[in-house]
Design an enzyme around this catalytic site. Structure first.
Site, mmCIF file in Angstrom:
data_model
loop_
_atom_site.group_PDB
_atom_site.id
_atom_site.type_symbol
_atom_site.label_atom_id
_atom_site.label_comp_id
_atom_site.label_asym_id
_atom_site.label_seq_id
_atom_site.Cartn_x
_atom_site.Cartn_y
_atom_site.Cartn_z
ATOM 1 C CB ALA A 47 -0.941 -0.001 1.199
ATOM 2 C CD GLU A 48 0.176 4.391 1.529
ATOM 3 O OE1 GLU A 48 -0.560 5.211 0.941
ATOM 4 O OE2 GLU A 48 -0.250 3.402 2.139
ATOM 5 C CB THR A 49 7.404 2.393 -0.527
ATOM 6 O OG1 THR A 49 7.072 1.055 -0.941
ATOM 7 C CG2 THR A 49 8.883 2.461 -0.215
ATOM 8 C CG HIS A 78 0.365 1.753 7.021
ATOM 9 N ND1 HIS A 78 -0.241 2.410 5.982
ATOM 10 C CD2 HIS A 78 1.184 0.824 6.447
ATOM 11 C CE1 HIS A 78 0.179 1.904 4.841
ATOM 12 N NE2 HIS A 78 1.047 0.936 5.085
#
Length: 265
Positions: A47-49, A78
């Protein structure tokens, strides 16, 4: 010439691996080109880096940025928790507060209390807006209310309705605003939610700190209290322990290291 960079993967808002929301974290000394950071996020397919650099600024310790596999986003909870987990547990940062500079979300402050990590984020209170055309037909639910700040928020009847919700990703991707939160009063928490952001390359986000910038003021008003246990009831699930303080939300959780290694680009 190939360059190598450290990378970590941390499960956020959980004490167990394979739970919570996984984020990749890449510490840098200086920014890589935006297209390279986006390519790393695409390669990770999480979902995210998050990427961060140290800053020589009396007000801040690091500057942080977040990328989905499709776009750079202006705020991510997060992956911020995951980044601070790395800063404290892998980079040897000694202060119990980390002051983060961002490009689009203002200053962020993160504190630790033992192993628990507390994010201090701006609130994003929602306002009720008309239900979009086709919502009930495409998504199979009639919300009690439909609201928007940056993210859309649909209030459903109960937690089971949130768990049973079947998203139409194409329809949600076309909504005005940033994805869709579905929420209800919790059965084993104060509030339960799920969050979908297909337009940003995230069909369902397992645990979403930034969504709680809207969820917490919404439920604090409904329940008449400022301390709330929020639970995201995705397949992976996760818990956030939140306090509303004026125009800020303090949200606490844990991180669990899953992976560390090198990337080569």
């Amino acid at each position: 010439m190939t360059n190598s960079y450290d990378m970590y993967q941390v499960d956020a808002f959980t004490t167990e691996v394979f739970k919570g929301n996984p984020a990749a974290v890449v510490p840098l000394q200086k920014w890589l080109p935006d297209d390279v950071m986006l390519s790393i996020a695409m390669e990770n397919n999480l979902a995210e880096t998050a990427f961060f650099i140290p800053v020589s600024d009396e007000e801040f310790d690091f500057e942080i940025r977040w990328f989905t596999p499709a776009v750079e986003v202006e705020l991510c909870g997060h992956a911020t928790l995951a980044s601070c987990f790395v800063i404290w547990n892998k980079l040897g940062f000694t202060s119990d507060e980390i002051r983060l500079k961002t490009r689009m979300a203002g200053p962020l402050y993160v504190k630790r209390d033992g192993e628990k990590i507390e994010l201090n984020f701006p609130t994003r209170p929602v306002s009720e807006v008309p239900l979009p055309d086709g919502f009930e037909e495409k998504l199979g639910v009639t919300p009690i209310s439909y609201n928007r700040a940056l993210k859309n928020l649909a209030l459903l009847e109960d937690e089971q309705a949130v768990i049973n919700f079947q998203p139409d990703m194409d329809y949600i991707a076309g909504l005005e605003g940033d994805g869709l939160i579905v929420t209800a009063e919790g059965s084993q928490s104060d509030c339960a939610s799920r969050y979908f952001a297909p337009a940003h390359g995230i069909p369902e986000d397992p645990v979403t700190g930034s969504a709680h910038c809207s969820i917490i003021p919404f439920w604090a008003d409904k329940l008449g209290k400022n301390e709330l246990h929020a639970r995201q009831v995705s397949a992976r699930s996760g818990d956030l322990y939140c306090v509303l303080e004026g125009d800020r939300v303090r949200m606490s959780g844990y991180g669990k290291l899953f992976l560390e290694g090198k990337i080569y680009i």
